[in-house]
Motif scaffolding. Structure first.
Motif, PDB file in Angstrom:
ATOM      1  N   SER A 146     -40.893 -22.289  15.435  1.00  0.00           N
ATOM      2  CA  SER A 146     -40.678 -21.159  16.345  1.00  0.00           C
ATOM      3  C   SER A 146     -39.844 -21.556  17.564  1.00  0.00           C
ATOM      4  O   SER A 146     -39.480 -20.724  18.365  1.00  0.00           O
ATOM      5  CB  SER A 146     -42.035 -20.625  16.826  1.00  0.00           C
ATOM      6  N   LYS A 147     -39.581 -22.882  17.714  1.00  0.00           N
ATOM      7  CA  LYS A 147     -38.756 -23.347  18.837  1.00  0.00           C
ATOM      8  C   LYS A 147     -37.741 -24.352  18.321  1.00  0.00           C
ATOM      9  O   LYS A 147     -37.772 -24.737  17.155  1.00  0.00           O
ATOM     10  CB  LYS A 147     -39.636 -24.012  19.910  1.00  0.00           C
ATOM     11  N   LEU A 148     -36.854 -24.797  19.222  1.00  0.00           N
ATOM     12  CA  LEU A 148     -35.778 -25.674  18.784  1.00  0.00           C
ATOM     13  C   LEU A 148     -36.312 -26.939  18.110  1.00  0.00           C
ATOM     14  O   LEU A 148     -37.384 -27.436  18.441  1.00  0.00           O
ATOM     15  CB  LEU A 148     -34.868 -26.044  19.954  1.00  0.00           C
ATOM     16  N   ILE A 149     -35.548 -27.438  17.134  1.00  0.00           N
ATOM     17  CA  ILE A 149     -35.935 -28.645  16.395  1.00  0.00           C
ATOM     18  C   ILE A 149     -35.221 -29.843  17.020  1.00  0.00           C
ATOM     19  O   ILE A 149     -34.009 -29.822  17.220  1.00  0.00           O
ATOM     20  CB  ILE A 149     -35.561 -28.522  14.905  1.00  0.00           C
ATOM     21  N   ASN A 150     -36.001 -30.888  17.352  1.00  0.00           N
ATOM     22  CA  ASN A 150     -35.451 -32.063  18.025  1.00  0.00           C
ATOM     23  C   ASN A 150     -34.922 -33.115  17.068  1.00  0.00           C
ATOM     24  O   ASN A 150     -34.018 -33.867  17.411  1.00  0.00           O
ATOM     25  CB  ASN A 150     -36.541 -32.723  18.894  1.00  0.00           C
ATOM     26  N   SER A 151     -35.536 -33.187  15.882  1.00  0.00           N
ATOM     27  CA  SER A 151     -35.249 -34.347  15.040  1.00  0.00           C
ATOM     28  C   SER A 151     -35.411 -33.992  13.572  1.00  0.00           C
ATOM     29  O   SER A 151     -36.220 -33.135  13.221  1.00  0.00           O
ATOM     30  CB  SER A 151     -36.226 -35.470  15.428  1.00  0.00           C
ATOM     31  N   VAL A 152     -34.608 -34.646  12.727  1.00  0.00           N
ATOM     32  CA  VAL A 152     -34.697 -34.423  11.288  1.00  0.00           C
ATOM     33  C   VAL A 152     -34.455 -35.760  10.583  1.00  0.00           C
ATOM     34  O   VAL A 152     -33.707 -36.602  11.095  1.00  0.00           O
ATOM     35  CB  VAL A 152     -33.671 -33.362  10.809  1.00  0.00           C
ATOM     36  N   ASP A 153     -35.104 -35.965   9.433  1.00  0.00           N
ATOM     37  CA  ASP A 153     -34.777 -37.138   8.634  1.00  0.00           C
ATOM     38  C   ASP A 153     -34.997 -36.811   7.162  1.00  0.00           C
ATOM     39  O   ASP A 153     -35.788 -35.920   6.825  1.00  0.00           O
ATOM     40  CB  ASP A 153     -35.614 -38.358   9.045  1.00  0.00           C
ATOM     41  N   ILE A 154     -34.261 -37.519   6.304  1.00  0.00           N
ATOM     42  CA  ILE A 154     -34.363 -37.304   4.859  1.00  0.00           C
ATOM     43  C   ILE A 154     -34.753 -38.630   4.215  1.00  0.00           C
ATOM     44  O   ILE A 154     -34.215 -39.685   4.582  1.00  0.00           O
ATOM     45  CB  ILE A 154     -33.016 -36.809   4.279  1.00  0.00           C
ATOM     46  N   ARG A 155     -35.688 -38.583   3.277  1.00  0.00           N
ATOM     47  CA  ARG A 155     -36.104 -39.782   2.556  1.00  0.00           C
ATOM     48  C   ARG A 155     -34.917 -40.332   1.766  1.00  0.00           C
ATOM     49  O   ARG A 155     -34.230 -39.579   1.065  1.00  0.00           O
ATOM     50  CB  ARG A 155     -37.243 -39.391   1.606  1.00  0.00           C
ATOM     51  N   GLN A 156     -34.663 -41.641   1.898  1.00  0.00           N
ATOM     52  CA  GLN A 156     -33.478 -42.237   1.277  1.00  0.00           C
ATOM     53  C   GLN A 156     -33.731 -42.657  -0.175  1.00  0.00           C
ATOM     54  O   GLN A 156     -33.247 -43.693  -0.635  1.00  0.00           O
ATOM     55  CB  GLN A 156     -33.024 -43.440   2.110  1.00  0.00           C
ATOM     56  N   LYS A 157     -34.534 -41.844  -0.896  1.00  0.00           N
ATOM     57  CA  LYS A 157     -34.839 -42.138  -2.303  1.00  0.00           C
ATOM     58  C   LYS A 157     -35.177 -40.815  -2.976  1.00  0.00           C
ATOM     59  O   LYS A 157     -35.642 -39.896  -2.330  1.00  0.00           O
ATOM     60  CB  LYS A 157     -36.103 -43.011  -2.391  1.00  0.00           C
ATOM     61  N   PRO A 159     -37.737 -38.734  -5.441  1.00  0.00           N
ATOM     62  CA  PRO A 159     -37.417 -37.335  -5.080  1.00  0.00           C
ATOM     63  C   PRO A 159     -37.208 -37.198  -3.567  1.00  0.00           C
ATOM     64  O   PRO A 159     -37.971 -37.774  -2.798  1.00  0.00           O
ATOM     65  CB  PRO A 159     -38.671 -36.578  -5.540  1.00  0.00           C
ATOM     66  N   TYR A 160     -36.176 -36.422  -3.203  1.00  0.00           N
ATOM     67  CA  TYR A 160     -35.874 -36.255  -1.793  1.00  0.00           C
ATOM     68  C   TYR A 160     -36.982 -35.506  -1.068  1.00  0.00           C
ATOM     69  O   TYR A 160     -37.602 -34.583  -1.618  1.00  0.00           O
ATOM     70  CB  TYR A 160     -34.562 -35.487  -1.600  1.00  0.00           C
ATOM     71  N   ARG A 161     -37.224 -35.918   0.189  1.00  0.00           N
ATOM     72  CA  ARG A 161     -38.121 -35.191   1.080  1.00  0.00           C
ATOM     73  C   ARG A 161     -37.427 -35.076   2.418  1.00  0.00           C
ATOM     74  O   ARG A 161     -36.629 -35.952   2.785  1.00  0.00           O
ATOM     75  CB  ARG A 161     -39.446 -35.952   1.273  1.00  0.00           C
ATOM     76  N   LEU A 162     -37.734 -34.003   3.126  1.00  0.00           N
ATOM     77  CA  LEU A 162     -37.111 -33.802   4.439  1.00  0.00           C
ATOM     78  C   LEU A 162     -38.231 -33.497   5.427  1.00  0.00           C
ATOM     79  O   LEU A 162     -39.181 -32.787   5.090  1.00  0.00           O
ATOM     80  CB  LEU A 162     -36.110 -32.646   4.350  1.00  0.00           C
ATOM     81  N   SER A 172     -42.528 -30.366  10.282  1.00  0.00           N
ATOM     82  CA  SER A 172     -42.560 -29.648   9.001  1.00  0.00           C
ATOM     83  C   SER A 172     -42.149 -30.595   7.888  1.00  0.00           C
ATOM     84  O   SER A 172     -41.346 -31.510   8.111  1.00  0.00           O
ATOM     85  CB  SER A 172     -41.610 -28.449   9.015  1.00  0.00           C
ATOM     86  N   PHE A 173     -42.688 -30.337   6.689  1.00  0.00           N
ATOM     87  CA  PHE A 173     -42.414 -31.193   5.533  1.00  0.00           C
ATOM     88  C   PHE A 173     -41.785 -30.343   4.436  1.00  0.00           C
ATOM     89  O   PHE A 173     -42.258 -29.249   4.145  1.00  0.00           O
ATOM     90  CB  PHE A 173     -43.722 -31.823   5.053  1.00  0.00           C
ATOM     91  N   PHE A 174     -40.686 -30.820   3.842  1.00  0.00           N
ATOM     92  CA  PHE A 174     -39.944 -30.059   2.828  1.00  0.00           C
ATOM     93  C   PHE A 174     -39.762 -30.906   1.578  1.00  0.00           C
ATOM     94  O   PHE A 174     -39.617 -32.124   1.658  1.00  0.00           O
ATOM     95  CB  PHE A 174     -38.540 -29.698   3.353  1.00  0.00           C
ATOM     96  N   GLU A 175     -39.738 -30.226   0.417  1.00  0.00           N
ATOM     97  CA  GLU A 175     -39.392 -30.897  -0.832  1.00  0.00           C
ATOM     98  C   GLU A 175     -38.075 -30.328  -1.334  1.00  0.00           C
ATOM     99  O   GLU A 175     -37.735 -29.184  -1.036  1.00  0.00           O
ATOM    100  CB  GLU A 175     -40.489 -30.664  -1.886  1.00  0.00           C
ATOM    101  N   GLY A 176     -37.347 -31.139  -2.098  1.00  0.00           N
ATOM    102  CA  GLY A 176     -36.079 -30.607  -2.586  1.00  0.00           C
ATOM    103  C   GLY A 176     -35.330 -31.645  -3.405  1.00  0.00           C
ATOM    104  O   GLY A 176     -35.928 -32.635  -3.810  1.00  0.00           O
ATOM    105  N   PRO A 177     -34.010 -31.436  -3.601  1.00  0.00           N
ATOM    106  CA  PRO A 177     -33.267 -30.213  -3.258  1.00  0.00           C
ATOM    107  C   PRO A 177     -33.395 -29.167  -4.365  1.00  0.00           C
ATOM    108  O   PRO A 177     -33.731 -29.552  -5.458  1.00  0.00           O
ATOM    109  CB  PRO A 177     -31.831 -30.737  -3.160  1.00  0.00           C
ATOM    110  N   PRO A 178     -33.085 -27.896  -4.116  1.00  0.00           N
ATOM    111  CA  PRO A 178     -32.855 -27.340  -2.780  1.00  0.00           C
ATOM    112  C   PRO A 178     -34.137 -27.445  -1.947  1.00  0.00           C
ATOM    113  O   PRO A 178     -35.236 -27.288  -2.483  1.00  0.00           O
ATOM    114  CB  PRO A 178     -32.476 -25.890  -3.045  1.00  0.00           C
ATOM    115  N   PHE A 179     -33.973 -27.719  -0.673  1.00  0.00           N
ATOM    116  CA  PHE A 179     -35.134 -28.014   0.173  1.00  0.00           C
ATOM    117  C   PHE A 179     -35.947 -26.747   0.461  1.00  0.00           C
ATOM    118  O   PHE A 179     -35.407 -25.731   0.886  1.00  0.00           O
ATOM    119  CB  PHE A 179     -34.679 -28.680   1.469  1.00  0.00           C
TER     120      PHE A 179
END
Length: 606
Positions: A146-157, A159-162, A172-179
């Protein structure tokens, strides 16, 4: 080419209190990068005096990250624009440009195959996006905040995770791609500033303004522990960076410390105390091969020493704010460059190695407007804090007593033999001798802009906004108006006597330079044209045959006194910024400074 760029002494990162600074690392481990103003600065980690500056953004650049391949850099700016450019060529050709969000970019992450990019920040419609690097087409959505996001990272293997970290106190935790959004991480009680996956992908951590670091499983996002129990740091944590073997990480905090953690045990192995001043707050960090780097609020870059946590191996200093003036001085057979900036900071640089530092003690509290050195190894500087300071170059510290308070703000200062100094202030000209005021001229009848004393100490020339040079003879401790003036084409912006005193050169707002022959009763020797915007600085070469001018057109010209048609031109000396300072190290080496807070040295071939 008549000129070559010999050295770039780069600016420090631009810092803001309470705002994390992302430092990017080169996957090969040779370079690191950060941003200042509209520039991305790439520096060699072994020898930080080797630097390169990328200046193609139209807005303030906020973050830059290497692609895992090492061939490209993605940099994002305050308008939401992402530029992906080549790192291998000197020209840094643009590969792609996108605007994934409509506001300040706060962080960027690549997938390990260098094909997808995640961008987060403060957008109007959305706070993040994930897209293919070559087409810009979306590969999922970054939602759940609901507010600005300060930081993001993607798993370097695979299955990808964000994972993301936001000002809404959640991750927040995401699976993907598509994420796709999976779930929210609600462990922090304040802003979450940073999220980073370990290089092997088994874990990721979040760090927040509440001083806590939480550890999660890299595949399913479940919380598996904390670092340091209740609190990892006494203050907010702004950045974390993993070791290459994924067993340790460092964290940088507002409590003025950096901690080295054993992630398996959850305990701090080493605490680096970075100082006690507000400017010692730690806002960024990077673990690159064997190098542990942190960035202080002052902009200083610290190389941390695991064996001696109380003292960094080295601290890189320099300027974070625009450089306003410049001078060069020879000391113990070595040439040093002195640069003064908008925030009152004076830095000195070894012209060969780029080793640099600042004077100790309390110096100017506002913009340094002009600096010169005299024959007694004293740096004379004037500032918007209404003072003229005399600082011993050998002692390398500001003196509380060698300070002259002016009645009005000084704009320019000049020195000559016999301990004489001339300060041109708003509405006043002041003659100083042996660091004391001896004579003041008021009611000038014109607005004095800049003044210089002839090297012999016999004449003072003052350039005015009335487009004239007013000549005064120095008689004992007084200035006498001889009634002689020299005509310029417009208000005078800078002037200087040649080192041997044979010529006086001036530049004015009408883009002209003029040289006068002193012995010939100041007859005009030559006029020089070439600038297409106002020139603001002028400096004589030690050969007394050439002088350089620089100005608002970002161009430096080198003129030959005897032949106005022979000129050398350095276009775009500092891209996007006008030239604010010029000085010569020797007949073939010119130094330029600018509002990009960097110092450049050029080799000139005639």
């Amino acid at each position: 080419m008549p000129y070559d760029l010999k050295h770039v002494f780069a600016s420090l990162p631009q810092m803001e209190r309470g705002v994390a600074k992302v430092i990017g690392g080169d996957p090969k481990g040779n370079n690191f990068l950060y941003t200042n103003g509209k520039c991305v600065i790439i520096r060699n980690i072994e020898n930080p005096a080797v630097a390169d500056i990328y200046t193609e953004h139209a807005h303030q650049v906020t973050v830059a990250k290497y692609a895992p391949s090492g061939f490209y850099i993605a940099s994002g700016d305050a308008s939401g624009k992402i530029r992906i450019w080549d790192t291998t060529q000197k020209e840094h050709l643009l590969k792609y440009e996108y605007t994934p969000i409509s506001g300040k970019v706060k962080d960027i992450a690549w997938t390990e195959d260098s094909k997808r990019i995640a961008v987060v920040g403060d957008g109007r419609e959305k706070f993040g996006a994930v897209f293919l690097w070559d087409s810009g087409s979306s590969v999922g959505e970054v939602s759940g905040h609901s507010k600005l996001i300060n930081s993001v990272d993607i798993r370097q293997k695979r299955p990808y995770r964000l994972a993301t970290a936001s000002d809404d106190t959640c991750g927040s935790f995401f699976e993907g791609p598509p994420f796709k959004f999976k779930f929210t991480l609600r462990d922090h009680s304040q802003f979450v500033n940073c999220v980073r996956f370990s290089p092997d992908g088994s874990r990721f951590v979040t760090a927040g303004a509440d001083g806590q670091i939480f550890i999660y499983d890299g595949t399913n996002g479940e919380r598996v522990g904390t670092l340091g129990g209740e609190k990892a740091h006494q203050g907010g944590i702004y950045a974390v960076s993993w070791s290459s073997d994924s067993s340790q990480l460092i964290s940088a905090s507002g409590d003025k410390t950096v901690k080295l953690w054993d992630v398996g045990a959850g305990t701090a192995v080493t605490t680096f105390n970075m100082g006690t001043d507000v400017t010692d707050q730690q806002l960024g960090c990077l673990w690159q091969k064997d190098h542990l780097l942190s960035i202080s609020l002052s902009g200083y870059i610290n190389y941390l020493d695991k064996n001696n946590p109380g003292r960094p191996i080295r601290t890189i200093k320099g300027h974070t704010k625009s450089i306003q003036c410049l001078t060069v001085h020879k000391n113990d057979g070595r040439k040093y460059i002195y640069s003064g900036s908008h925030d009152g900071h004076i830095n000195y640089w070894d012209s060969e190695t780029g080793e640099n530092d600042c004077f100790s003690g309390k110096g100017h509290s506002n913009q340094v407007s002009k600096m010169v050195t005299d024959h007694d190894d004293v740096l004379v500087s004037c500032s918007m804090d209404d003072t003229v300071r005399f600082t011993s170059i050998n002692k390398k510290e500001y003196s509380a007593s060698d300070l002259v308070k002016m009645d009005a703000q000084p704009k320019s200062v000049s020195v000559a033999a016999g301990g004489l100094s001339l300060a041109v202030c708003i509405g006043q000209i002041v003659l100083l001798k042996d660091k004391k005021k001896v004579f003041t001229l008021d009611n000038l009848g014109y607005e004095a802009e800049v003044g210089v004393i002839h090297p012999s100490g016999s004449t003072a020339a003052v350039g005015g906004a009335d487009g004239k040079v007013h000549l005064y003879s120095v008689q004992g401790n007084t200035l006498r108006d001889e009634g002689q003036t020299l005509e310029a084409n417009g208000p005078i912006t800078d002037m200087a006597y040649s080192n041997d005193g044979a010529y006086l050169a001036i530049i004015d707002e009408k883009k002209t330079a003029k040289a006068f022959t002193v012995a010939d009763n100041y007859a005009v020797k030559n006029e020089f044209y070439g600038h297409h915007a106002k020139p603001v600085v002028l400096a004589w070469s030690p050969d007394n045959e050439h002088f350089a001018t620089g100005g608002m057109d970002m161009t430096v010209f080198i003129w030959m006194v005897s032949d106005s048609d022979r000129r050398f031109k350095i276009p775009d000396a500092h891209r996007l910024h006008h030239v604010s300072g010029l000085a010569w190290i020797d007949e073939h080496t010119l130094v330029t400074t600018s509002h990009d807070a960097s110092v450049k040295q050029w080799t000139i071939k005639y």
